[in-house]
Design a protein around this motif. Sequence first.
Motif, PDB file in Angstrom:
ATOM      1  N   ALA A   1     -18.270   6.219  -7.704  1.00 33.79           N
ATOM      2  CA  ALA A   1     -19.032   7.031  -7.188  1.00 33.79           C
ATOM      3  C   ALA A   1     -18.429   7.891  -6.121  1.00 33.79           C
ATOM      4  N   ILE A   2     -18.923   9.020  -6.167  1.00 36.69           N
ATOM      5  CA  ILE A   2     -18.351  10.237  -5.319  1.00 36.69           C
ATOM      6  C   ILE A   2     -19.417  10.003  -3.880  1.00 36.69           C
ATOM      7  N   SER A   3     -18.774  10.200  -2.858  1.00 37.79           N
ATOM      8  CA  SER A   3     -19.419  10.379  -1.484  1.00 37.79           C
ATOM      9  C   SER A   3     -20.692  11.478  -1.438  1.00 37.79           C
ATOM     10  N   ASP A   4     -21.786  11.410  -1.037  1.00 37.27           N
ATOM     11  CA  ASP A   4     -22.691  12.461  -0.988  1.00 37.27           C
ATOM     12  C   ASP A   4     -22.513  13.225   0.302  1.00 37.27           C
TER      13      ASP A   4
ATOM     14  N   PHE B   1      -2.617  23.360   0.753  1.00 37.67           N
ATOM     15  CA  PHE B   1      -3.599  22.083   0.704  1.00 37.67           C
ATOM     16  C   PHE B   1      -4.241  21.708  -0.773  1.00 37.67           C
ATOM     17  N   TYR B   2      -4.660  20.717  -1.165  1.00 37.24           N
ATOM     18  CA  TYR B   2      -5.002  20.360  -2.223  1.00 37.24           C
ATOM     19  C   TYR B   2      -6.182  19.663  -2.201  1.00 37.24           C
ATOM     20  N   ASP B   3      -7.188  19.940  -2.835  1.00 35.81           N
ATOM     21  CA  ASP B   3      -8.893  19.202  -2.898  1.00 35.81           C
ATOM     22  C   ASP B   3      -8.725  17.982  -3.594  1.00 35.81           C
ATOM     23  N   TYR B   4      -9.391  16.910  -3.222  1.00 35.56           N
ATOM     24  CA  TYR B   4      -9.566  15.704  -3.808  1.00 35.56           C
ATOM     25  C   TYR B   4     -10.952  15.400  -3.401  1.00 35.56           C
ATOM     26  N   ALA B   5     -11.614  14.416  -4.645  1.00 30.80           N
ATOM     27  CA  ALA B   5     -12.896  14.109  -4.368  1.00 30.80           C
ATOM     28  C   ALA B   5     -12.956  12.707  -3.601  1.00 30.80           C
ATOM     29  N   VAL B   6     -13.667  12.381  -2.552  1.00 24.12           N
ATOM     30  CA  VAL B   6     -13.922  11.083  -1.891  1.00 24.12           C
ATOM     31  C   VAL B   6     -14.808  10.263  -2.425  1.00 24.12           C
ATOM     32  N   PRO B   7     -14.331   9.084  -2.878  1.00 32.32           N
ATOM     33  CA  PRO B   7     -15.073   7.978  -3.441  1.00 32.32           C
ATOM     34  C   PRO B   7     -15.965   7.419  -2.332  1.00 32.32           C
ATOM     35  N   ALA B   8     -17.236   7.025  -2.721  1.00 32.76           N
ATOM     36  CA  ALA B   8     -18.397   6.639  -1.535  1.00 32.76           C
ATOM     37  C   ALA B   8     -17.727   5.431  -0.887  1.00 32.76           C
TER      38      ALA B   8
ATOM     39  N   GLU C   1      -9.314  18.322   6.356  1.00 31.75           N
ATOM     40  CA  GLU C   1     -10.887  18.497   6.628  1.00 31.75           C
ATOM     41  C   GLU C   1     -11.403  17.863   5.656  1.00 31.75           C
ATOM     42  N   ARG C   2     -12.662  17.705   5.713  1.00 38.33           N
ATOM     43  CA  ARG C   2     -13.774  17.329   4.729  1.00 38.33           C
ATOM     44  C   ARG C   2     -14.648  18.482   4.365  1.00 38.33           C
ATOM     45  N   LEU C   3     -15.113  18.675   3.225  1.00 38.53           N
ATOM     46  CA  LEU C   3     -15.925  19.758   2.875  1.00 38.53           C
ATOM     47  C   LEU C   3     -17.249  19.544   1.979  1.00 38.53           C
TER      48      LEU C   3
END
Length: 700
Positions: free
Chosen positions: A34-37, A56-63, A103-105
């Motif tokens: 699950a990905i963080s909300d 920079f490269y974007d990745y999903a943050v798991p919850a 950073e977090r987006l």
Amino acid sequence: MDSDKAPDERGPEQLALIRAAVRRSRPRARTAAAISDHLPVARVAVDKALSHLDRFYDYAVPAAMDADAVPGARVRVRFGGHVARGQAGRRAGGQLVDGFIVERLESSDYQGPLAPLSSVLSPEPVLSPELLRLARAVADRYAGTLADVLQLAVPPRHGRAEAADAPEPLPPPTAPEPGTWSRYPTGPAFLRALEGGGTPRAVWTALPGPHWPRELATAVVATLASGRGALVVVPDGRAAGRVDSALTGLLGAGRHVVLTADSGPQERYRRWLAVSRGAVRAVVGTRSAMFAPVRDLGLVAIWDDGDSSHSEPHAPQPHVREVLVLRATTEGAGFLVGGLGCTAEAAQLVAGRWALPLTAPRQVVRAAGPLVRTVEEADAARDAAARTARLPSLAWRVTRDGLTRGPVLVQVPRRGYVPRLSCQRCRTAARCAVCAGPLELRADDRVLHCGWCGRLEVAWHCLACGGTRLRAQVVGARRTADELGRAFPDVPVRTSGRAGPGGEGVLASVSDAPALVISTPGAEPVAEGGYAAALLLDGWVLLNRPDLRAGEEALRRWLAAAALVRPAADGGTVVVVAEPSLRPVQALVRWDPVGHAVRELSERAELGLPPVSRMASVTGTAAAVADVVATASLPPETSVLGPVPAPAADPAAPPLDRVLLRVPPGSGAALATALKAAQAVRLARGAEPVRVRIDPPDIG
């Protein structure tokens, strides 16, 4: 399906069935985490030091990783080599690489599915926004990549050091007294500006003597008194130890840290963390400390910026002075470049009104320095004393008189016994018959050795004239110690330099008892109460180097040795064996390093040489270098110098070419950008790489 057949006997259909069966037998992949909300996208700087991947490269943050995946944390991600943002981990495969969250987006500008972070290696935020901006600025200035700079800026992780609690920050100290800064007319005002939260910038020409470590420490304490942090970078561990002792004497323990390689990786990381967490706001260190993440930086200082140790050998090869100039500008800090000498780059900072001079009056300089006398090389060669002790009569008398009052320092440009030999008849350099390396004579066996391959040469003869007798081109420190030991048999002889056969290594200090101290440049130990005299031998070795900075470097090394000698009023005398009319020799006699630097800067400006102009070197095969010059979008005012054969460290390596690219002031950033872009395009298409260096120190 006959599975007993050998693989090369099976048909294509049978092999396909076998592969399908193997795939079905593997366990199914687990359902995606699950990905963080909250801020579900992490923008990551990956550890890939290739120009075409420098973004920079974007990745999903798991919850499950949401709490630990903070900006600045170390992470591990899947990287498949794609160049568009967000595609780095799109495939299930790819290589696991390290990186930092910048950073977090809320969302990504990449429209496809994002690969998740593989793991958070540590929640410690080691990459602060200030450090990231500095690393980016350094990479851009030196045509390098962010990954290369971050490898220099952030030390390797040690979990035990991170687990330890950080000490509580201590309150600011009280403002110090000026002390010996009062010898400089603007010295007390410089300290008051630091105490008041100002950002003064100065080029400090320090007086000879033992006071400079405490003066640096006083400037640090004045900055701490304003509630800000301070950073001092010195050339080596010995200098760091002297400033460390001075700071401990002024502040006590626990208010500063020393960042050098001598402390070991784990201890150095523990100290670095104390700085990053804000528990300590004063740092003294060697080259890599230029990136130390000092909070609320109020002062950056570099000592002896002409020392080659301040030039980083790893890509993108930044110089400490230039990095600290960037930090002073971007972080709003004071700046101090100090030394016994003065480089052309420091003189340019004053000429451009970016910094102000901080010097002492002439009468104070004369009172603090020793008496400097000169002896010509020709006179030394004719002198009878030189044939037995390698000293002209003047130097012999100064040595004899000095030994009645204390130790005498003898600076020799080369270590070893006889590190360079030539034919006695025709003066042709003696070379190895196998690899053409230089032959040298060692003190331990008195047999000829090759300085490159180590081969013994037992039957040498000159290929030019057939002669079989040799003469010394350069006499090393060990040979000098032997000869002086015979000339002064009742006096102990000590050597200081890189450890070798019969050597003592680098000595930190010697007592005030009479002794002959033979040292190579940069390894001179400090004598209690100062040396009674100093001899600076073989000046031609330093002055005749094929280098733009030969005169500046010779003067810097002579000043460093002469500054350890007692003042002239106490009998301190320095004898330099070199041509008296040469400009560096005259600058030493007058103790005028600033005048020498200003003259050097003026001549370089007339010739369009650094630091007035900006320059880059491009080194590689002839075809690769020509391709870069032809395809790079260089500034229109670029001068192309070369190509010429590049100096080869290994004679067996294939030959390389080097081109120098020169641009006028104000075009250095455009030159670096053009070269980096050209590198990125060439690497993306698989072309042969080249080495690019901005502001090369060895342009000849």
